[in-house]
Design a protein around this motif. Structure first.
Motif, PDB file in Angstrom:
ATOM      1  N   PRO A 265     -21.030   4.647  -2.756  1.00 40.95           N
ATOM      2  CA  PRO A 265     -21.006   4.265  -4.098  1.00 40.95           C
ATOM      3  C   PRO A 265     -19.851   3.818  -4.816  1.00 40.95           C
ATOM      4  CG  PRO A 265     -22.148   6.661  -3.845  1.00 40.95           C
ATOM      5  CD  PRO A 265     -21.168   6.016  -2.486  1.00 40.95           C
ATOM      6  N   ASP A 266     -18.634   4.153  -4.047  1.00 44.67           N
ATOM      7  CA  ASP A 266     -17.334   3.641  -4.435  1.00 44.67           C
ATOM      8  C   ASP A 266     -17.096   2.285  -3.862  1.00 44.67           C
ATOM      9  OD1 ASP A 266     -16.990   4.830  -2.452  1.00 44.67           O
ATOM     10  OD2 ASP A 266     -15.024   5.644  -3.090  1.00 44.67           O
ATOM     11  N   TYR A 267     -17.885   1.866  -3.289  1.00 41.71           N
ATOM     12  CA  TYR A 267     -17.485   0.698  -2.340  1.00 41.71           C
ATOM     13  C   TYR A 267     -16.473  -0.391  -3.080  1.00 41.71           C
ATOM     14  CZ  TYR A 267     -17.722  -3.396   0.541  1.00 41.71           C
ATOM     15  OH  TYR A 267     -17.402  -4.631   1.419  1.00 41.71           O
ATOM     16  N   TRP A 268     -17.059  -0.759  -4.234  1.00 47.15           N
ATOM     17  CA  TRP A 268     -16.346  -1.984  -4.908  1.00 47.15           C
ATOM     18  C   TRP A 268     -14.981  -1.499  -5.404  1.00 47.15           C
ATOM     19  CZ3 TRP A 268     -16.570  -6.701  -3.761  1.00 47.15           C
ATOM     20  CH2 TRP A 268     -17.643  -7.168  -3.168  1.00 47.15           C
ATOM     21  N   ASP A 269     -15.056  -0.337  -6.109  1.00 46.57           N
ATOM     22  CA  ASP A 269     -13.771   0.485  -6.340  1.00 46.57           C
ATOM     23  C   ASP A 269     -12.716   0.418  -5.301  1.00 46.57           C
ATOM     24  OD1 ASP A 269     -14.953   0.876  -8.738  1.00 46.57           O
ATOM     25  OD2 ASP A 269     -15.457   2.967  -8.332  1.00 46.57           O
ATOM     26  N   ARG A 270     -13.228   0.798  -3.862  1.00 47.61           N
ATOM     27  CA  ARG A 270     -12.239   0.877  -2.734  1.00 47.61           C
ATOM     28  C   ARG A 270     -11.698  -0.762  -2.602  1.00 47.61           C
ATOM     29  NH1 ARG A 270     -14.228   4.876   1.846  1.00 47.61           N
ATOM     30  NH2 ARG A 270     -15.330   6.168   0.639  1.00 47.61           N
ATOM     31  N   ILE A 271     -12.684  -1.698  -2.755  1.00 50.41           N
ATOM     32  CA  ILE A 271     -12.309  -2.959  -2.090  1.00 50.41           C
ATOM     33  C   ILE A 271     -11.174  -3.734  -3.427  1.00 50.41           C
ATOM     34  CG2 ILE A 271     -13.147  -5.511  -2.033  1.00 50.41           C
ATOM     35  CD1 ILE A 271     -14.083  -3.253   0.229  1.00 50.41           C
ATOM     36  N   TYR A 272     -11.566  -3.344  -4.628  1.00 57.09           N
ATOM     37  CA  TYR A 272     -10.630  -3.604  -5.938  1.00 57.09           C
ATOM     38  C   TYR A 272      -9.258  -3.142  -5.499  1.00 57.09           C
ATOM     39  CZ  TYR A 272      -8.350  -3.794 -10.239  1.00 57.09           C
ATOM     40  OH  TYR A 272      -7.591  -4.336 -11.493  1.00 57.09           O
ATOM     41  N   LYS A 273      -9.077  -1.795  -5.073  1.00 53.11           N
ATOM     42  CA  LYS A 273      -7.876  -1.288  -4.921  1.00 53.11           C
ATOM     43  C   LYS A 273      -7.088  -1.954  -3.590  1.00 53.11           C
ATOM     44  CE  LYS A 273      -8.944   3.102  -6.713  1.00 53.11           C
ATOM     45  NZ  LYS A 273      -9.156   4.616  -6.382  1.00 53.11           N
ATOM     46  N   ASN A 274      -7.859  -2.255  -2.728  1.00 50.59           N
ATOM     47  CA  ASN A 274      -7.053  -3.135  -1.849  1.00 50.59           C
ATOM     48  C   ASN A 274      -6.710  -4.611  -1.864  1.00 50.59           C
ATOM     49  OD1 ASN A 274      -7.673  -0.992  -0.006  1.00 50.59           O
ATOM     50  ND2 ASN A 274      -9.644  -1.653   0.994  1.00 50.59           N
ATOM     51  N   VAL A 275      -7.735  -5.247  -2.823  1.00 46.96           N
ATOM     52  CA  VAL A 275      -7.247  -6.626  -3.010  1.00 46.96           C
ATOM     53  C   VAL A 275      -6.061  -6.528  -4.077  1.00 46.96           C
ATOM     54  CG1 VAL A 275      -8.063  -8.929  -4.082  1.00 46.96           C
ATOM     55  CG2 VAL A 275      -9.413  -7.389  -2.618  1.00 46.96           C
ATOM     56  N   GLU A 276      -6.097  -5.624  -5.044  1.00 47.00           N
ATOM     57  CA  GLU A 276      -4.839  -5.665  -5.831  1.00 47.00           C
ATOM     58  C   GLU A 276      -3.580  -5.098  -5.105  1.00 47.00           C
ATOM     59  OE1 GLU A 276      -4.367  -3.259 -10.011  1.00 47.00           O
ATOM     60  OE2 GLU A 276      -4.868  -1.850  -8.122  1.00 47.00           O
ATOM     61  N   THR A 277      -3.762  -4.558  -4.017  1.00 44.17           N
ATOM     62  CA  THR A 277      -2.373  -4.053  -3.420  1.00 44.17           C
ATOM     63  C   THR A 277      -1.720  -5.345  -2.673  1.00 44.17           C
ATOM     64  OG1 THR A 277      -3.300  -1.719  -2.920  1.00 44.17           O
ATOM     65  CG2 THR A 277      -1.626  -2.439  -1.427  1.00 44.17           C
ATOM     66  N   VAL A 278      -2.610  -6.068  -2.335  1.00 39.61           N
ATOM     67  CA  VAL A 278      -2.143  -7.242  -1.422  1.00 39.61           C
ATOM     68  C   VAL A 278      -1.671  -8.281  -2.271  1.00 39.61           C
ATOM     69  CG1 VAL A 278      -3.486  -6.922   0.814  1.00 39.61           C
ATOM     70  CG2 VAL A 278      -4.460  -8.431  -1.022  1.00 39.61           C
ATOM     71  N   TYR A 279      -2.369  -8.260  -3.383  1.00 31.34           N
ATOM     72  CA  TYR A 279      -1.826  -9.249  -4.786  1.00 31.34           C
ATOM     73  C   TYR A 279      -0.403  -8.949  -5.022  1.00 31.34           C
ATOM     74  CZ  TYR A 279      -1.114 -10.504  -9.716  1.00 31.34           C
ATOM     75  OH  TYR A 279      -0.484 -10.882 -10.723  1.00 31.34           O
ATOM     76  N   LYS A 280      -0.308  -7.641  -5.357  1.00 33.64           N
ATOM     77  CA  LYS A 280       1.039  -7.045  -5.857  1.00 33.64           C
ATOM     78  C   LYS A 280       2.024  -7.134  -4.651  1.00 33.64           C
ATOM     79  CE  LYS A 280      -0.627  -3.323  -9.242  1.00 33.64           C
ATOM     80  NZ  LYS A 280      -0.703  -2.060  -9.394  1.00 33.64           N
ATOM     81  N   ARG A 281       1.706  -7.327  -3.391  1.00 36.72           N
ATOM     82  CA  ARG A 281       2.463  -7.445  -2.297  1.00 36.72           C
ATOM     83  C   ARG A 281       3.007  -8.942  -2.178  1.00 36.72           C
ATOM     84  NH1 ARG A 281       4.245  -2.891   1.202  1.00 36.72           N
ATOM     85  NH2 ARG A 281       5.036  -4.069   3.249  1.00 36.72           N
ATOM     86  N   GLY A 282       2.377  -9.850  -2.892  1.00 33.81           N
ATOM     87  CA  GLY A 282       2.472 -11.150  -2.738  1.00 33.81           C
ATOM     88  C   GLY A 282       1.760 -11.804  -1.440  1.00 33.81           C
ATOM     89  N   LEU A 283       0.593 -11.368  -0.883  1.00 30.60           N
ATOM     90  CA  LEU A 283      -0.151 -11.905   0.054  1.00 30.60           C
ATOM     91  C   LEU A 283      -1.170 -12.784  -0.433  1.00 30.60           C
ATOM     92  CD1 LEU A 283      -0.175  -8.712   2.428  1.00 30.60           C
ATOM     93  CD2 LEU A 283       1.673 -10.805   2.469  1.00 30.60           C
ATOM     94  N   ILE A 284      -1.347 -12.594  -1.547  1.00 26.31           N
ATOM     95  CA  ILE A 284      -2.595 -13.525  -2.257  1.00 26.31           C
ATOM     96  C   ILE A 284      -1.716 -13.912  -3.573  1.00 26.31           C
ATOM     97  CG2 ILE A 284      -4.575 -12.642  -1.278  1.00 26.31           C
ATOM     98  CD1 ILE A 284      -5.263 -11.457  -3.914  1.00 26.31           C
ATOM     99  N   SER A 285      -2.049 -15.263  -4.040  1.00 27.01           N
ATOM    100  CA  SER A 285      -1.216 -15.539  -5.132  1.00 27.01           C
ATOM    101  C   SER A 285      -1.941 -15.015  -6.445  1.00 27.01           C
ATOM    102  CB  SER A 285      -1.278 -17.100  -5.187  1.00 27.01           C
ATOM    103  OG  SER A 285      -2.779 -17.707  -5.471  1.00 27.01           O
ATOM    104  N   GLU A 286      -1.334 -15.294  -7.725  1.00 30.56           N
ATOM    105  CA  GLU A 286      -1.803 -15.100  -8.850  1.00 30.56           C
ATOM    106  C   GLU A 286      -3.257 -15.813  -9.064  1.00 30.56           C
ATOM    107  OE1 GLU A 286      -2.400 -13.576 -12.676  1.00 30.56           O
ATOM    108  OE2 GLU A 286      -0.517 -12.853 -11.432  1.00 30.56           O
ATOM    109  N   ASP A 287      -3.214 -17.079  -8.845  1.00 30.35           N
ATOM    110  CA  ASP A 287      -4.452 -17.660  -9.081  1.00 30.35           C
ATOM    111  C   ASP A 287      -5.501 -17.228  -8.114  1.00 30.35           C
ATOM    112  OD1 ASP A 287      -3.351 -19.410 -10.727  1.00 30.35           O
ATOM    113  OD2 ASP A 287      -3.126 -21.209  -9.441  1.00 30.35           O
ATOM    114  N   GLN A 288      -5.207 -16.688  -7.068  1.00 33.33           N
ATOM    115  CA  GLN A 288      -6.364 -16.180  -6.071  1.00 33.33           C
ATOM    116  C   GLN A 288      -6.742 -14.892  -6.820  1.00 33.33           C
ATOM    117  OE1 GLN A 288      -4.325 -16.480  -2.228  1.00 33.33           O
ATOM    118  NE2 GLN A 288      -6.023 -17.487  -1.614  1.00 33.33           N
ATOM    119  N   TRP A 289      -5.861 -14.044  -7.248  1.00 26.35           N
ATOM    120  CA  TRP A 289      -6.248 -12.720  -7.805  1.00 26.35           C
ATOM    121  C   TRP A 289      -6.923 -13.027  -8.883  1.00 26.35           C
ATOM    122  CZ3 TRP A 289      -7.027  -7.865  -7.351  1.00 26.35           C
ATOM    123  CH2 TRP A 289      -7.018  -7.034  -8.656  1.00 26.35           C
ATOM    124  N   GLN A 290      -6.646 -13.820  -9.757  1.00 24.53           N
ATOM    125  CA  GLN A 290      -7.824 -14.214 -10.901  1.00 24.53           C
ATOM    126  C   GLN A 290      -9.112 -14.402 -10.574  1.00 24.53           C
ATOM    127  OE1 GLN A 290      -6.895 -13.285 -14.043  1.00 24.53           O
ATOM    128  NE2 GLN A 290      -4.923 -12.414 -13.183  1.00 24.53           N
TER     129      GLN A 290
END
Length: 349
Positions: A265-290
């Motif tokens: 049930p929390d699938y997309w919450d987990r995914i959100y945290k993972n993608v947010e983490t790599v964004y903050k790490r600089g592995l995807i760009s600001e444009d990609q995060w948006q």
């Protein structure tokens, strides 16, 4: 190319499978491939070839013989990571991606190629998480002596996280990087779906499953627990990335059935945290995060969930379901229920 073929880096095969390659095979023999981009603002052929994307210029990009200039990810390495190759001259990975996108813009709209690159980048990051699971097992099994490292004259000739070849976990780990793992990543970058799926992630996950089975057979308690359970979640022993929907369109019924969506049930919450983490790490760009956030905040639309019970969606789904039911009935009548009168040649039954 001299190297870009075969099971470990099949760029030419992936190109031929892609839409670009399909059109080139059908029409390319009639094109003038001797053109110079200095004489053209737009690419004067119908689809790109290898040099078009990696070397040719257009009205915004100069020609180059440095094929690293437009590559943002090291997707051939044991781990995928953002390239730092020659960045003192070429700039960082974002600058390299910018160059490639300007070439893509010769033919494609930004909405398409930006989403395509986001998916490809997340595939590379997904590979890393699966590799992390391999490293867990081979490191653990080497440390406790289950895997024996190759040794000669007092020196080790194999690595628990790279190669070994004489025992199944080492063999599987190597192939999951050097062959199947490259096909998984490079297929996503080159629009070669079969290489991403059946020649890529399917075989990578099969390697991991076989490794865990081997560990269980050799007494590992953690592996035994995974092997002996009937819980299908045992096949997801790693973190996941995802994007709501695809760059190809909205498929309501397709996105109401996957096991992971129902089991977590929390699938997309987990995914959100993972993608947010790599964004903050600089592995995807600001444009990609948006871009990802836009999909996430409107996932009911992009996943098609808000349309799942609409007459239009159900009518299309039901039409093809009826077609499939007719197919299955024919298959059952013709071959599944077929009983030959002759006995088999083993036990005469």
């Amino acid at each position: 190319g001299e190297c870009h073929m075969g099971p470990d880096h099949p760029q030419i095969e992936e190109y031929i499978e892609s839409k670009h390659g399909n059109i080139f095979k059908a029409k390319g023999k009639n094109w003038d491939m001797g053109y110079s981009t200095t004489n053209h603002e737009q690419i004067p052929i119908e689809v790109p070839v290898c040099t078009t994307c990696h070397m040719d210029g257009n009205k915004t990009q100069p020609m180059t013989h440095n094929v690293s200039a437009r590559l943002a990810t090291e997707s051939q390495a044991p781990w995928s990571f953002r390239t730092v190759w020659d960045q003192e001259h070429l700039g960082d990975w974002k600058k390299k991606r910018e160059r490639m996108e300007e070439i893509c813009a010769s033919c494609h709209a930004p909405d398409f190629y930006k989403m395509y690159f986001l998916n490809a980048d997340l595939v590379n990051l997904q590979y890393d998480e699966i590799r992390r699971a391999f490293v867990h097992w081979t490191t653990k099994l080497t440390k406790n002596g289950t895997i024996k490292r190759l040794k000669y004259d007092g020196k080790y000739w194999s690595s628990p996280v790279l190669n070994g070849w004489d025992e199944l976990p080492e063999h599987n780990m190597y192939y999951a990087w050097h062959h199947e793992g490259r096909r998984f990543r490079m297929g996503a970058e080159m629009m070669a779906a079969d290489f991403t799926q059946w020649h890529g992630i399917w075989e990578v996950q099969e390697d991991l499953t076989e490794l865990i089975k081997w560990a269980a057979e050799h007494g590992d308690a953690e592996a035994k627990k995974i092997v002996n359970t009937n819980d299908p979640r045992k096949f997801i022993t790693f973190a996941l990335y995802d994007v709501p929907g695809t760059e190809w369109g909205i498929a309501a019924k397709t996105n109401t059935t996957p096991f992971v969506y129902q089991a977590f049930p929390d699938y997309w919450d987990r995914i959100y945290k993972n993608v947010e983490t790599v964004y903050k790490r600089g592995l995807i760009s600001e444009d990609q995060w948006q871009l990802w956030l836009k999909r996430y905040k409107n996932k009911e639309h992009y996943l098609g969930l808000k349309y799942a019970n609409s007459p239009q969606v159900d009518s299309t789904w039901n039409f093809y379901k009826k077609r499939n039911d007719i197919d299955f009935k024919a298959m059952k009548e013709q071959v599944i229920d077929l009983v030959l009168p002759g006995k088999n040649f083993y036990n005469n039954k």
